[in-house]
Design a protein around this motif. Structure first.
Motif, short mmCIF file in Angstrom:
data_model
loop_
_atom_site.label_atom_id
_atom_site.label_comp_id
_atom_site.label_asym_id
_atom_site.label_seq_id
_atom_site.Cartn_x
_atom_site.Cartn_y
_atom_site.Cartn_z
N PRO A 202 0.82 -1.21 0.00
CA PRO A 202 0.00 0.00 0.00
C PRO A 202 0.86 1.27 0.00
O PRO A 202 1.78 1.38 0.80
N GLY A 203 0.55 2.17 -0.91
CA GLY A 203 1.21 3.47 -0.93
C GLY A 203 0.52 4.42 0.03
O GLY A 203 -0.20 3.98 0.93
N GLU A 204 0.73 5.70 -0.18
CA GLU A 204 0.15 6.70 0.73
C GLU A 204 -0.49 7.82 -0.07
O GLU A 204 0.12 8.33 -1.02
N ALA A 205 -1.67 8.22 0.36
CA ALA A 205 -2.35 9.34 -0.31
C ALA A 205 -1.49 10.60 -0.26
O ALA A 205 -1.53 11.43 -1.16
N GLY A 206 -0.71 10.74 0.82
CA GLY A 206 0.10 11.95 0.98
C GLY A 206 1.42 11.93 0.22
O GLY A 206 2.16 12.90 0.22
N ASN A 207 1.71 10.79 -0.42
CA ASN A 207 2.98 10.67 -1.16
C ASN A 207 2.80 11.27 -2.56
O ASN A 207 2.90 10.59 -3.57
N LEU A 208 2.53 12.57 -2.58
CA LEU A 208 2.22 13.27 -3.83
C LEU A 208 3.49 13.65 -4.56
O LEU A 208 4.53 13.89 -3.94
N LYS A 209 3.39 13.73 -5.87
CA LYS A 209 4.53 14.16 -6.66
C LYS A 209 4.38 15.65 -6.99
O LYS A 209 3.33 16.08 -7.46
N MET A 210 5.43 16.42 -6.72
CA MET A 210 5.40 17.85 -7.05
C MET A 210 5.50 17.98 -8.56
O MET A 210 6.55 17.71 -9.14
N THR A 211 4.41 18.36 -9.18
CA THR A 211 4.37 18.41 -10.64
C THR A 211 3.96 19.80 -11.12
O THR A 211 4.62 20.39 -11.97
N GLU A 212 2.87 20.30 -10.57
CA GLU A 212 2.35 21.61 -11.00
C GLU A 212 2.65 22.64 -9.90
O GLU A 212 2.69 22.29 -8.72
N PRO A 213 2.83 23.90 -10.31
CA PRO A 213 2.96 24.95 -9.29
C PRO A 213 1.77 24.88 -8.33
O PRO A 213 0.63 24.70 -8.77
N GLY A 214 2.03 24.98 -7.05
CA GLY A 214 0.95 24.87 -6.05
C GLY A 214 0.96 23.53 -5.35
O GLY A 214 0.46 23.40 -4.24
N ASP A 215 1.56 22.50 -5.98
CA ASP A 215 1.62 21.19 -5.33
C ASP A 215 2.37 21.25 -4.00
O ASP A 215 2.08 20.50 -3.07
#
Ligand code: MG
Length: 398
Positions: A202-215
């Protein structure tokens, strides 16, 4: 365990400096580096960086772990950067069967717990990636943006990093996908097309990738909740607890051995070994904490080798078993339930004996004697013992 942290991305949408955005006082990429360094047994982390950025990155490495970090220049594509990292690890003497985590520095929200989950799976010999379910409906659309067809999301998952395999497996998979002219978008694609089974955790919902400004604002919010700015020490001292219970009935004609001590004049206890329920409870607690089996299966009562065995020797052997599994005893709390003998007069002696058998300082062992107020078998027919053990992951062998 080793890792490659990919920090060489061009950052096409956010700009090349997205990895230097400060999140709670640390540059974004440092969050990932610190979480990787905190994985027990992590020997080296290669940070793959853009050419010309050596000084800036070198100055921002954590001083206490700089000797475990390597900086190398990345290539034009992700696959080139990961390959550069693998090459550097091999040059540093890491063998091909070494488990390797590859993480994207643009995912600073990956928690230490996620790193451990992936590390534990790859240590068992599995190529593995973290995945999260998709909550939105998925549509296939044409170039004008019109819906062509729905896509069944049941079998779809979003892949995150860290992705993991052995050093040799991943090198071979990347070489093969390069030879075939396939641009592997991530390590899992290269491994899977190389015929290697890739498992998921299982991954994590909070493991977001910084892709767009504002991320970065969303990720800062994730870190504010999950990663109180230095989560490293808690993980570095990874600990587990286990519980043990044992009881033996009185048997006339036997000498009493309790907590590793002989009690002359006391009626002893039945049992295949010397019948010491206190040490048996300690052994089971330690084995349980390390996930290393239990006393009944390791020293079966129908095995003649353990007839009359010294339970102290069994405890020493259990501690060796823990060491093989990568754990060391950290503390023991033991309760002995017996109407007699009184434990208190020999408590210190028992603590020193148990601490010695476990190889820990005596201030990490507690022994308490109590009675069951005449109730139940421990009130008259026997002696019972309960133990809780805490074990710590051993420092990595360098
Ligand atoms: Mg027993």
């Amino acid at each position: 365990m080793v890792a490659v942290l990919v920090a060489a991305g061009a950052g096409r949408r956010m700009g090349a400096d997205k990895l230097w955005i400060e999140l709670h006082g640390r540059p974004a990429w440092r969050w990932s580096l610190d979480a990787l360094l905190a994985v027990p047994g992590m020997q080296r982390v290669v940070v793959v960086i853009p050419a010309g950025a050596e000084e800036r990155f070198a100055a921002a490495l954590p001083a206490e772990a700089a000797d475990r970090c390597l900086l190398v220049n990345g290539g034009a594509e992700r696959v080139d950067s990961v390959t550069a990292g693998i090459t550097a690890l091999t040059a540093a003497g890491m063998p091909d069967d070494m488990p390797l985590l590859v993480h994207d520095a643009a995912r600073p929200g990956a928690s230490s717990a996620l790193m451990l989950r992936v590390a534990d799976a790859v240590a068992l010999g599995h190529a593995v990636i973290p995945v999260v379910p998709l909550h939105d409906s998925i549509k296939r659309v044409d170039t004008t943006g019109r819906v062509i067809a729905p896509v069944d999301r049941e079998s779809l998952m979003a892949a995150q990093t860290p992705q993991a395999a052995t050093l040799g497996e991943l090198r071979a998979a990347l070489e093969e996908s390069r030879a075939w002219g396939r641009a592997a978008t991530d390590e899992a694609s290269a491994l899977a097309s190389g015929g290697i089974t890739v498992h998921t955790v299982p991954g994590e919902a909070g493991n977001l990738k910084m892709t767009e400004p504002g991320d970065e604002l969303r990720i800062a919010a994730v870190l504010a909740v999950s990663g109180s700015p230095m989560s490293v020490p808690a993980v570095a001292s990874r600990q587990r607890a286990g519980i043990g219970f044992d009881a033996h009935r009185r048997e006339s004609g036997r000498a009493l051995v309790l907590g590793g001590l002989k009690f002359p004049g006391e009626e002893g206890l039945a049992g295949h070994s010397d019948g010491d329920p206190a040490l048996h409870a300690v052994i089971d607690a330690l084995l349980g904490a390390a996930g290393a089996g239990d006393i009944g299966s390791l020293y079966p009562p129908d095995d003649d080798r353990w007839r009359g065995a010294d339970s102290g020797a069994l405890l020493e052997e259990a501690v060796e078993r823990l060491a093989t599994a990568g754990w060391a005893p950290s503390s023991i709390d033991l309760v002995i339930v017996a109407p007699h003998p009184a434990v208190a007069p020999r408590r210190d002696e028992m603590i020193i004996r148990i601490a010695g058998l476990c190889g820990i300082a005596s201030d990490r062992v507690a022994v308490k004697g109590t009675t069951s107020d005449g109730l139940g078998f421990a009130g008259s027919e026997g002696i019972a013992a309960y133990a809780i053990a805490v074990v710590s992951a051993k420092a990595p062998a360098e």
